[in-house]
Write an enzyme that holds these catalytic residues in place. Structure first.
Site, mmCIF file in Angstrom:
data_model
loop_
_atom_site.group_PDB
_atom_site.id
_atom_site.type_symbol
_atom_site.label_atom_id
_atom_site.label_comp_id
_atom_site.label_asym_id
_atom_site.label_seq_id
_atom_site.Cartn_x
_atom_site.Cartn_y
_atom_site.Cartn_z
ATOM 1 N N HIS A 26 0.831 -1.214 0.000
ATOM 2 C CA HIS A 26 0.000 0.000 0.000
ATOM 3 C C HIS A 26 0.860 1.257 0.000
ATOM 4 O O HIS A 26 1.647 1.485 0.915
ATOM 5 C CB HIS A 26 -0.894 0.009 1.246
ATOM 6 N N ASP A 28 0.151 5.521 -1.026
ATOM 7 C CA ASP A 28 -0.874 6.496 -1.396
ATOM 8 C C ASP A 28 -0.339 7.655 -2.228
ATOM 9 O O ASP A 28 -0.941 8.742 -2.225
ATOM 10 C CB ASP A 28 -1.533 7.057 -0.132
ATOM 11 N N GLU A 131 -9.104 1.496 -2.313
ATOM 12 C CA GLU A 131 -9.178 1.515 -0.852
ATOM 13 C C GLU A 131 -10.548 1.999 -0.390
ATOM 14 O O GLU A 131 -10.766 3.175 -0.161
ATOM 15 C CB GLU A 131 -8.079 2.405 -0.275
ATOM 16 N N HIS A 158 -13.177 1.869 4.073
ATOM 17 C CA HIS A 158 -12.124 2.744 4.576
ATOM 18 C C HIS A 158 -12.530 3.118 6.002
ATOM 19 O O HIS A 158 -12.879 2.244 6.787
ATOM 20 C CB HIS A 158 -11.907 3.956 3.658
ATOM 21 N N HIS A 199 -8.650 -1.794 7.452
ATOM 22 C CA HIS A 199 -9.721 -0.808 7.696
ATOM 23 C C HIS A 199 -11.051 -1.436 8.080
ATOM 24 O O HIS A 199 -11.969 -0.701 8.459
ATOM 25 C CB HIS A 199 -9.933 0.122 6.498
ATOM 26 N N HIS A 220 -2.282 -3.095 4.764
ATOM 27 C CA HIS A 220 -1.491 -2.220 5.650
ATOM 28 C C HIS A 220 -2.108 -2.207 7.047
ATOM 29 O O HIS A 220 -2.787 -1.276 7.439
ATOM 30 C CB HIS A 220 -1.347 -0.810 5.073
ATOM 31 N N ASP A 328 2.208 2.090 3.765
ATOM 32 C CA ASP A 328 1.257 3.209 3.771
ATOM 33 C C ASP A 328 1.967 4.547 3.623
ATOM 34 O O ASP A 328 1.514 5.568 4.144
ATOM 35 C CB ASP A 328 0.399 3.211 5.030
#
Length: 404
Positions: A26, A28, A131, A158, A199, A220, A328
Site C-alpha cells: 500500500h 498512497d 481503498e 475505509h 480498515h 497495511h 502506507d
C-alpha cells in the site's frame, strides 16, 4: 564503495533486497499528488524531486529495494455515490499516467506472472488497489469495471462503513458483512481481485474469512495485541490466516505501531477537525496545522524496533508464510523513525536480521508471500469462471435497502 559506518546487518539487508525485493501492499502517492499538485507531475516530478512532503520518488524506491508496489487508488469517504466512482477513475488515470511518464522504471502489472517478469527486467511492477468499497457505489458492474481497468485488490471499507460492510473506525451497523457484502467477496473471488481487510471491523474480517474462497490480504495493518488500535488485526484473525492462505502486511504508521502515538494522533485529529479540516488533509494548510500542534505537544516517535515487535508477533501467530509489508507511505502525515520514506526498508530488515530472522524468512516477508497470494487468487478465479456467471446481485435485492 562500501560505507565503513554501515552495519553488517544493513549490508546483508541490501544484498537480500537485490534478490528478494519488497512487494509492498500500500502506497498512497496518487492521492498525495492529487492533494499537493492536482496530479501535475511537472510540479512534482518523482524522477527528479525529493519533496519534503512526499515519501516516494523513483530514486528512493530503488534505494529501498522496492520491486513491486500496490499503488492505492484511494478516495476519501466524504466522496460518495457517483462522485466516489469518478474520483477513483481519476486515481486510476494518475497511476496510468505515472507508468507512461516513467515507463523505463514503473511497469504496469496485472498478474503474478507480470510481477515476476518485471523483476527479471529490473522494472518496478506497478499494481493498483482500491481503498474502500464506496468506490464501487454498491454496483457489481462497477466492481468488474475496476478489475478490467487493472485494480487487483479492493479494501472492503475505509474509515467509514459502507452499506454492506462495517469499518474498524465507525459504529457497527451490519455486524460484519451483509448478504450483499458476502456477494461482493464472492464476485471478487470470481474475478481474481484480492479481498483486502485493512480498515474493516473484526466482524467484517471474520465474515470475509468465512466466505472467501481465495486468500485475503491486509494491505497495511499491524498486530492489535502489540498496539490496541481497531485498525490492527486481532490475534484470532491472525491465527485463522493459514487456513485461508492470506497475508497480513504490517504497516509503519506510528498510530498503528505505538500506543502513545495512537493517543497523540487522536488529539491532533481533534485539533484539525476543530479548525474545519479533514483529519487526513494533505494540503499545505493541513501540514502547517499539524506542525503547529506538534510544536506545542511533541509527538511520540515510533521506531523500527516497534515495527519489528509487530512482525515478531505476527510471525508467531500467523506463521512466516502469511505476513508481509504495507508501509502506507504518502498516506500518513507522520512516519516511523528509520522508516521515514520508501528508502527505509533496509533498516527494518537489518533489525529483523539482528533478531535472528533468517534470510529465507525475510525473502518470504518481502516478496514471496504477497506474490503467492496473488497467484493463488488468480488460480481460484480461473476455476470459478468456468462454473459461475457474473453476479447481478444488488443491495436492494439481498439486503432490502437502497444503495447509498
Amino acid at each position: 564503495m562500501t560505507d565503513p559506518t554501515e552495519s553488517e546487518s544493513r549490508r546483508r539487508a541490501a544484498r537480500l533486497l537485490h534478490e528478494h525485493p519488497v512487494f509492498d501492499g500500500h502506497n498512497d502517492l496518487p492521492w498525495a499528488l492529487r492533494e499537493a499538485v492536482g496530479y501535475d507531475t511537472d510540479r512534482a516530478d518523482i524522477a527528479t524531486d525529493q519533496s519534503p512532503v512526499l515519501h516516494t520518488d523513483l530514486d528512493r524506491l530503488r534505494s529501498g529495494g522496492v520491486g513491486a508496489q500496490f499503488w492505492s487508488v484511494y478516495v476519501r469517504t466524504d466522496l460518495t455515490g457517483d462522485a466516489a466512482v469518478s474520483a477513483t477513475l481519476e486515481q486510476i488515470d494518475c497511476v496510468r499516467g505515472l507508468t507512461e511518464r516513467y515507463s523505463d522504471r514503473l511497469i504496469p502489472a496485472y498478474s503474478a506472472a507480470d510481477v515476476e517478469r518485471c523483476l527479471e527486467s529490473g522494472g518496478l511492477a506497478s499494481l493498483m488497489g482500491a481503498e474502500g468499497g464506496h468506490s464501487i457505489n454498491c454496483s457489481m458492474g462497477t466492481l468488474r469495471a475496476l478489475y478490467e481497468l487493472g485494480v487487483r485488490y479492493m479494501t472492503l471499507t475505509h474509515n467509514d462503513n459502507v452499506p454492506w460492510a462495517d469499518s474498524a473506525t465507525d459504529e457497527p451497523a451490519a455486524g460484519g458483512l451483509t448478504r450483499f457484502g458476502e456477494a461482493v467477496v464472492r464476485e471478487m473471488n470470481r474475478l481474481g481481485m484480492l479481498v483486502d481487510l485493512s480498515h474493516t471491523s473484526a466482524g467484517t474480517m471474520r465474515d470475509a474469512l468465512r466466505v472467501s474462497r481465495a486468500p485475503v490480504i491486509f494491505s497495511h495493518s499491524s498486530a492489535r495485541a502489540v498496539c490496541d488500535h481497531p485498525r490492527n488485526v486481532p490475534d484470532d484473525v491472525l491465527r485463522a490466516l493459514p487456513d485461508n492462505g492470506g497475508v497480513a502486511m504490517a504497516t509503519f504508521v506510528p498510530k498503528f505501531v505505538l500506543p502513545e502515538a495512537a493517543e497523540w494522533d487522536r488529539a491532533v485529529d481533534a485539533h484539525l477537525t476543530g479548525l474545519g479540516l479533514h483529519p487526513l488533509d494533505g494540503t499545505e494548510q493541513g501540514h502547517r496545522a499539524r506542525t503547529e500542534f506538534e510544536r506545542d505537544q511533541p509527538r511520540p516517535v515510533a521506531t523500527v524496533s516497534n515495527v519489528a515487535d509487530h512482525l515478531d508477533h505476527m510471525r508467531e501467530l500467523a506463521g512466516i508464510d502469511h505476513i508481509g509489508l504495507g508501509g502506507d507511505f504518502d498516506g500518513t502525515p507522520f512516519t516511523t523513525a528509520g522508516l521515514d520514506d520508501v528508502a527505509g526498508y533496509p533498516n527494518l530488515l537489518a533489525e529483523l536480521l539482528d533478531r535472528n530472522w533468517s534470510e529465507a524468512e525475510l525473502g518470504k516477508l518481502t516478496w514471496h508471500n504477497p506474490l503467492r497470494a496473488l497467484r493463488e487468487a488468480e488460480n481460484v478465479a480461473e476455476r470459478l469462471r468456468r462454473t459461475e456467471s457474473p453476479s447481478l446481485a444488488t443491495v436492494t435485492q439481498l439486503d432490502g435497502q437502497p444503495p447509498g
